[in-house]
Motif scaffolding. Structure first.
Motif, PDB file in Angstrom:
ATOM      1  N   ALA A  17       0.825  -1.202   0.000  1.00 53.08           N
ATOM      2  CA  ALA A  17       0.000   0.000   0.000  1.00 53.08           C
ATOM      3  C   ALA A  17       0.863   1.258   0.000  1.00 53.08           C
ATOM      4  O   ALA A  17       0.430   2.303  -0.472  1.00 53.08           O
ATOM      5  N   ILE A  18       2.093   1.167   0.517  1.00 59.18           N
ATOM      6  CA  ILE A  18       2.985   2.325   0.518  1.00 59.18           C
ATOM      7  C   ILE A  18       4.156   2.151  -0.441  1.00 59.18           C
ATOM      8  O   ILE A  18       4.857   3.100  -0.722  1.00 59.18           O
ATOM      9  N   LEU A  19       4.346   0.939  -0.931  1.00 58.13           N
ATOM     10  CA  LEU A  19       5.460   0.677  -1.835  1.00 58.13           C
ATOM     11  C   LEU A  19       4.997   0.739  -3.279  1.00 58.13           C
ATOM     12  O   LEU A  19       3.896   0.314  -3.609  1.00 58.13           O
ATOM     13  N   LYS A  20       5.855   1.273  -4.117  1.00 59.19           N
ATOM     14  CA  LYS A  20       5.577   1.343  -5.549  1.00 59.19           C
ATOM     15  C   LYS A  20       6.598   0.474  -6.277  1.00 59.19           C
ATOM     16  O   LYS A  20       7.776   0.468  -5.940  1.00 59.19           O
ATOM     17  N   GLU A  25       9.416  -5.244 -11.612  1.00 56.54           N
ATOM     18  CA  GLU A  25       9.216  -5.730 -10.245  1.00 56.54           C
ATOM     19  C   GLU A  25       7.805  -6.295 -10.066  1.00 56.54           C
ATOM     20  O   GLU A  25       7.620  -7.338  -9.448  1.00 56.54           O
ATOM     21  N   GLN A  26       6.827  -5.595 -10.619  1.00 57.03           N
ATOM     22  CA  GLN A  26       5.447  -6.064 -10.501  1.00 57.03           C
ATOM     23  C   GLN A  26       5.273  -7.408 -11.201  1.00 57.03           C
ATOM     24  O   GLN A  26       4.540  -8.265 -10.729  1.00 57.03           O
ATOM     25  N   TYR A  27       5.978  -7.595 -12.288  1.00 60.95           N
ATOM     26  CA  TYR A  27       5.927  -8.871 -13.009  1.00 60.95           C
ATOM     27  C   TYR A  27       6.418 -10.012 -12.110  1.00 60.95           C
ATOM     28  O   TYR A  27       5.823 -11.088 -12.076  1.00 60.95           O
ATOM     29  N   VAL A  76      12.787  -7.623  -4.733  1.00 59.42           N
ATOM     30  CA  VAL A  76      11.857  -6.626  -5.277  1.00 59.42           C
ATOM     31  C   VAL A  76      11.299  -5.753  -4.156  1.00 59.42           C
ATOM     32  O   VAL A  76      11.288  -4.531  -4.253  1.00 59.42           O
ATOM     33  N   TYR A  77      10.833  -6.385  -3.090  1.00 61.72           N
ATOM     34  CA  TYR A  77      10.294  -5.615  -1.964  1.00 61.72           C
ATOM     35  C   TYR A  77      11.369  -4.751  -1.323  1.00 61.72           C
ATOM     36  O   TYR A  77      11.111  -3.607  -0.942  1.00 61.72           O
TER      37      TYR A  77
END
Length: 92
Positions: A17-20, A25-27, A76-77
């Protein structure tokens, strides 16, 4: 009430919720995290109920998480968190 006790949740339940995340990375998250999370929940139940012995099954559990790509998900995180902290620090 206990002194200094936090009575409300000050952190979001979902850290994303706070990380973009970048598209790449989303993949990684989209393609790895869901399966890893299902496996973790399954094994948590098996460890708790005794279906799988935690002492003899732990190494195989960790190896399976690594095989599924947990290290990539954590990277990624961490990268996203590092960017968030850098942006936060730049405000001060």
């Amino acid at each position: 009430m206990i002194p200094y006790q936090i009575t409300e949740n000050i952190f979001p339940q979902d850290p994303s919720a706070i990380l973009k995340f970048t598209d790449d990375e989303q993949y990684v998250i989209d393609n790895k995290y869901g399966d890893i999370n299902l496996y973790v929940e399954k094994m948590k139940a098996e460890f708790i109920t005794g279906v799988t012995d935690i002492d003899s099954g732990w190494d195989a559990y960790v190896a399976e998480c690594e095989k599924m790509g947990i290290d990539q998900v954590l990277e990624v995180y961490q990268a996203s968190y590092d960017r968030w902290r850098e942006a936060l620090n730049s405000l001060n």
